[in-house]
Design a protein around this motif. Structure first.
Motif, PDB file in Angstrom:
ATOM      1  N   ALA A 161       0.835  -1.207   0.000  1.00  0.00           N
ATOM      2  CA  ALA A 161       0.000   0.000   0.000  1.00  0.00           C
ATOM      3  C   ALA A 161       0.865   1.250   0.000  1.00  0.00           C
ATOM      4  O   ALA A 161       0.601   2.221  -0.729  1.00  0.00           O
ATOM      5  CB  ALA A 161      -0.934  -0.008   1.208  1.00  0.00           C
ATOM      6  N   MET A 162       1.921   1.254   0.812  1.00  0.00           N
ATOM      7  CA  MET A 162       2.824   2.398   0.852  1.00  0.00           C
ATOM      8  C   MET A 162       3.554   2.559  -0.475  1.00  0.00           C
ATOM      9  O   MET A 162       3.721   3.674  -0.986  1.00  0.00           O
ATOM     10  CB  MET A 162       3.818   2.211   1.994  1.00  0.00           C
ATOM     11  CG  MET A 162       4.680   3.426   2.272  1.00  0.00           C
ATOM     12  SD  MET A 162       3.767   4.790   3.024  1.00  0.00           S
ATOM     13  CE  MET A 162       3.532   4.149   4.697  1.00  0.00           C
ATOM     14  N   THR A 163       3.996   1.437  -1.055  1.00  0.00           N
ATOM     15  CA  THR A 163       4.699   1.479  -2.342  1.00  0.00           C
ATOM     16  C   THR A 163       3.819   2.046  -3.438  1.00  0.00           C
ATOM     17  O   THR A 163       4.244   2.905  -4.223  1.00  0.00           O
ATOM     18  CB  THR A 163       5.163   0.062  -2.717  1.00  0.00           C
ATOM     19  OG1 THR A 163       6.036  -0.444  -1.711  1.00  0.00           O
ATOM     20  CG2 THR A 163       5.884   0.058  -4.059  1.00  0.00           C
ATOM     21  N   ASP A 171      -5.876   3.660  -6.228  1.00  0.00           N
ATOM     22  CA  ASP A 171      -6.835   2.559  -6.049  1.00  0.00           C
ATOM     23  C   ASP A 171      -6.127   1.282  -5.588  1.00  0.00           C
ATOM     24  O   ASP A 171      -6.610   0.571  -4.697  1.00  0.00           O
ATOM     25  CB  ASP A 171      -7.598   2.303  -7.356  1.00  0.00           C
ATOM     26  CG  ASP A 171      -8.525   3.459  -7.712  1.00  0.00           C
ATOM     27  OD1 ASP A 171      -8.878   4.231  -6.789  1.00  0.00           O
ATOM     28  OD2 ASP A 171      -8.880   3.588  -8.892  1.00  0.00           O
ATOM     29  N   THR A 172      -4.987   1.000  -6.197  1.00  0.00           N
ATOM     30  CA  THR A 172      -4.230  -0.193  -5.807  1.00  0.00           C
ATOM     31  C   THR A 172      -3.733  -0.077  -4.373  1.00  0.00           C
ATOM     32  O   THR A 172      -3.747  -1.050  -3.605  1.00  0.00           O
ATOM     33  CB  THR A 172      -3.039  -0.403  -6.753  1.00  0.00           C
ATOM     34  OG1 THR A 172      -3.495  -0.379  -8.103  1.00  0.00           O
ATOM     35  CG2 THR A 172      -2.351  -1.727  -6.482  1.00  0.00           C
ATOM     36  N   SER A 173      -3.322   1.137  -3.994  1.00  0.00           N
ATOM     37  CA  SER A 173      -2.856   1.353  -2.628  1.00  0.00           C
ATOM     38  C   SER A 173      -3.987   1.154  -1.631  1.00  0.00           C
ATOM     39  O   SER A 173      -3.807   0.523  -0.585  1.00  0.00           O
ATOM     40  CB  SER A 173      -2.264   2.757  -2.506  1.00  0.00           C
ATOM     41  OG  SER A 173      -1.872   3.020  -1.182  1.00  0.00           O
ATOM     42  N   ARG A 174      -5.182   1.697  -1.927  1.00  0.00           N
ATOM     43  CA  ARG A 174      -6.323   1.541  -1.012  1.00  0.00           C
ATOM     44  C   ARG A 174      -6.698   0.062  -0.857  1.00  0.00           C
ATOM     45  O   ARG A 174      -6.999  -0.400   0.246  1.00  0.00           O
ATOM     46  CB  ARG A 174      -7.513   2.340  -1.530  1.00  0.00           C
ATOM     47  CG  ARG A 174      -7.321   3.849  -1.482  1.00  0.00           C
ATOM     48  CD  ARG A 174      -8.602   4.585  -1.835  1.00  0.00           C
ATOM     49  NE  ARG A 174      -8.380   6.020  -1.875  1.00  0.00           N
ATOM     50  CZ  ARG A 174      -8.101   6.711  -2.984  1.00  0.00           C
ATOM     51  NH1 ARG A 174      -8.020   6.072  -4.154  1.00  0.00           N
ATOM     52  NH2 ARG A 174      -7.902   8.002  -2.933  1.00  0.00           N
ATOM     53  N   ALA A 175      -6.654  -0.673  -1.979  1.00  0.00           N
ATOM     54  CA  ALA A 175      -7.012  -2.094  -1.910  1.00  0.00           C
ATOM     55  C   ALA A 175      -6.004  -2.874  -1.062  1.00  0.00           C
ATOM     56  O   ALA A 175      -6.381  -3.734  -0.259  1.00  0.00           O
ATOM     57  CB  ALA A 175      -7.079  -2.671  -3.323  1.00  0.00           C
ATOM     58  N   GLN A 203      -6.445  10.003   1.220  1.00  0.00           N
ATOM     59  CA  GLN A 203      -7.589  10.918   1.238  1.00  0.00           C
ATOM     60  C   GLN A 203      -7.386  12.091   0.285  1.00  0.00           C
ATOM     61  O   GLN A 203      -8.326  12.554  -0.349  1.00  0.00           O
ATOM     62  CB  GLN A 203      -7.811  11.440   2.652  1.00  0.00           C
ATOM     63  CG  GLN A 203      -8.298  10.385   3.633  1.00  0.00           C
ATOM     64  CD  GLN A 203      -8.369  10.909   5.055  1.00  0.00           C
ATOM     65  OE1 GLN A 203      -8.025  12.060   5.318  1.00  0.00           O
ATOM     66  NE2 GLN A 203      -8.824  10.064   5.982  1.00  0.00           N
ATOM     67  N   GLN A 204      -6.141  12.558   0.185  1.00  0.00           N
ATOM     68  CA  GLN A 204      -5.847  13.747  -0.607  1.00  0.00           C
ATOM     69  C   GLN A 204      -5.253  13.425  -1.978  1.00  0.00           C
ATOM     70  O   GLN A 204      -4.972  14.349  -2.758  1.00  0.00           O
ATOM     71  CB  GLN A 204      -4.875  14.639   0.170  1.00  0.00           C
ATOM     72  CG  GLN A 204      -5.390  15.063   1.536  1.00  0.00           C
ATOM     73  CD  GLN A 204      -4.310  15.713   2.381  1.00  0.00           C
ATOM     74  OE1 GLN A 204      -3.175  15.903   1.923  1.00  0.00           O
ATOM     75  NE2 GLN A 204      -4.654  16.070   3.614  1.00  0.00           N
ATOM     76  N   ASN A 205      -5.033  12.140  -2.255  1.00  0.00           N
ATOM     77  CA  ASN A 205      -4.373  11.719  -3.495  1.00  0.00           C
ATOM     78  C   ASN A 205      -3.027  12.434  -3.675  1.00  0.00           C
ATOM     79  O   ASN A 205      -2.713  12.971  -4.741  1.00  0.00           O
ATOM     80  CB  ASN A 205      -5.270  11.964  -4.700  1.00  0.00           C
ATOM     81  CG  ASN A 205      -6.372  10.936  -4.808  1.00  0.00           C
ATOM     82  OD1 ASN A 205      -6.426   9.978  -4.045  1.00  0.00           O
ATOM     83  ND2 ASN A 205      -7.283  11.125  -5.760  1.00  0.00           N
ATOM     84  N   GLN A 206      -2.257  12.418  -2.584  1.00  0.00           N
ATOM     85  CA  GLN A 206      -0.914  12.993  -2.593  1.00  0.00           C
ATOM     86  C   GLN A 206       0.051  11.946  -2.034  1.00  0.00           C
ATOM     87  O   GLN A 206      -0.302  11.210  -1.117  1.00  0.00           O
ATOM     88  CB  GLN A 206      -0.855  14.260  -1.749  1.00  0.00           C
ATOM     89  CG  GLN A 206      -1.655  15.425  -2.306  1.00  0.00           C
ATOM     90  CD  GLN A 206      -1.052  15.960  -3.599  1.00  0.00           C
ATOM     91  OE1 GLN A 206       0.157  15.874  -3.805  1.00  0.00           O
ATOM     92  NE2 GLN A 206      -1.909  16.482  -4.475  1.00  0.00           N
ATOM     93  N   PRO A 207       1.268  11.857  -2.573  1.00  0.00           N
ATOM     94  CA  PRO A 207       2.220  10.863  -2.059  1.00  0.00           C
ATOM     95  C   PRO A 207       2.480  11.072  -0.570  1.00  0.00           C
ATOM     96  O   PRO A 207       2.543  12.208  -0.103  1.00  0.00           O
ATOM     97  CB  PRO A 207       3.486  11.120  -2.886  1.00  0.00           C
ATOM     98  CG  PRO A 207       3.000  11.791  -4.130  1.00  0.00           C
ATOM     99  CD  PRO A 207       1.824  12.619  -3.712  1.00  0.00           C
ATOM    100  N   PRO A 208       2.600  10.009   0.191  1.00  0.00           N
ATOM    101  CA  PRO A 208       2.859  10.141   1.628  1.00  0.00           C
ATOM    102  C   PRO A 208       4.255  10.706   1.880  1.00  0.00           C
ATOM    103  O   PRO A 208       5.177  10.512   1.084  1.00  0.00           O
ATOM    104  CB  PRO A 208       2.745   8.701   2.147  1.00  0.00           C
ATOM    105  CG  PRO A 208       3.054   7.854   0.963  1.00  0.00           C
ATOM    106  CD  PRO A 208       2.541   8.601  -0.234  1.00  0.00           C
TER     107      PRO A 208
END
Length: 395
Positions: A161-163, A171-175, A203-208
């Motif tokens: 998810a982090m990657t 979408d792939t990260s949320r899944a 939530q913001q669609n920004q890289p962590p």
């Protein structure tokens, strides 16, 4: 004569001209190959790639080409577990985990799997986390190997998810994060700040923004500081205690040597007195005197050992009594010899049994039960595979 010789040539020329004049005479005897047939012919004549070459394609992201090459190798070598292993790794990278695990199961049934000790290579969580920060695509492949080898591991899904978030695949990260929560609702292995950063990013669609590790650090990461302090205290205590023990041992050693030396001198006087009064008029008395002479020589040897603190006075006296009693007659000496032989046999049997017991313990000893940190091992407790032998030059 020359016209007669040229007659066969003229006839052949006329026949050829007539054949060319006929309808369809210039057509070929075999119909031309269709494009699909040409493609199949080229594929059939193409050289199979080696396992190493397939791995190069896989690591370069050319998964379709790599899958085609792995399937061709499996078709050409049905006995090759390595081809199915690489196919499974490729399918796992394509997100087709059920198919990948089915291919891996088929590979594990083939003799080559055990003969060559094949296995899915995978790295520890901490190592993959370092790759994730600099190359998300490479980390994605490494995590695919983990999910193939270890099953649905929550740590692997969390790192995935982090990657994917770092790669802006929302979408792939949320899944992947949802899968990690389904397997481990608390996500206790995740660093709280990094987890919060990931959730805000989705939530913001920004890289962590990762200011720290993605996985929780072990609470024992500063164990070496406490260990160093304990070591310093232990060294100081050991030096003081050692000095005290050395002084006490020196005094005790001097007392032991003095007592053993005096005992040896007393025993030597006793045996010399018996030798002086010994009768040697019969064979049995002569043998008794001989044994007493041997005992006298033994006492002299004990005196030398006493000076080196290698024998105690108590042991000296007990051994002297046994040897003195054995020296008195042939029957007593024979009984002593038999007793010593029996003791030697029992000691040999004991040593053999002890060696056998240690060998059995060595065989049955299990792995260490020390707890590993979240960054060093997966949920199964394993940190990595034994080795990567899925490549090579031959199938």
């Amino acid at each position: 004569m020359q016209s007669v010789k040229r007659l066969p040539q003229l006839i052949l020329t006329l026949l050829l001209a007539g054949a060319l004049a006929l309808p369809g005479a210039g057509a070929t005897l075999v119909s031309p190959l269709q494009p699909a047939q040409v493609a199949r012919s080229v594929q059939a004549s193409a050289k199979l790639l080696t396992p190493d070459e397939v791995i190069v394609l896989m690591n370069a992201g050319r998964l379709t080409d790599a899958e085609t090459a792995a399937r061709a190798a499996s078709a050409a070598h049905p006995e090759s577990a390595r081809s199915l292993l690489l196919l499974a790794r490729i399918q796992a990278r394509q997100g087709r985990l059920p198919e990948a695990r089915a291919a891996l199961s088929r590979a594990q049934t083939l003799p080559q799997w055990d003969e060559q000790e094949l296995g899915v290579p995978f790295e520890s969580p901490g190592d993959i986390e370092q790759v994730m920060l600099r190359d998300p695509a490479a980390a994605r492949g490494l995590l695919a190997d983990v999910l193939l080898a270890e099953g649905d591991d929550p740590k692997a899904y969390y790192l995935l998810a982090m990657t994917e978030a770092l790669a802006r695949q929302w979408d792939t990260s949320r899944a992947a994060l949802a899968q990690a929560r389904a397997l481990s609702p608390s996500l206790g292995f995740a660093d709280p700040e990094s987890l919060a950063s990931l959730e805000r990013a989705l939530q913001q669609n920004q890289p962590p923004v990762l200011d720290g590790p993605a996985l929780a650090l072990s609470p024992w990461r500063f164990w070496w500081v406490g260990l160093l302090m304990c070591l310093v205290w232990f060294v100081w205590w050991a030096v003081r205690a050692g000095q005290k023990m050395a002084a006490e041992e020196a005094a005790n050693r001097a007392a032991r040597i003095e007592k053993a030396t005096l005992t040896a001198a007393d025993l030597d006087r006793q045996v010399q007195q018996e030798l002086a009064a010994a009768r040697r008029d019969t064979p049995q008395e002569q043998r008794r005197a001989t044994r007493l002479e041997q005992l006298a020589a033994q006492v002299i040897e004990w005196q030398e050992k006493a000076l080196a603190d290698r024998i105690s006075a108590a042991l000296m006296e007990a051994t002297y009594r046994r040897l003195h009693a054995a020296a008195q007659s042939d029957d007593a000496h024979a009984a002593y010899t038999a007793e010593e032989a029996e003791k030697a046999a029992k000691e040999q049997a004991r040593q053999q049994a002890e060696a056998k017991r240690r060998a059995e313990e060595k065989k049955t000893s299990g792995p260490s039960s020390l707890r590993k940190s979240e960054r060093s091992s997966w949920s199964s407790g394993r940190s990595s595979s034994r080795r990567d032998n899925s490549g090579g030059s031959k199938w």
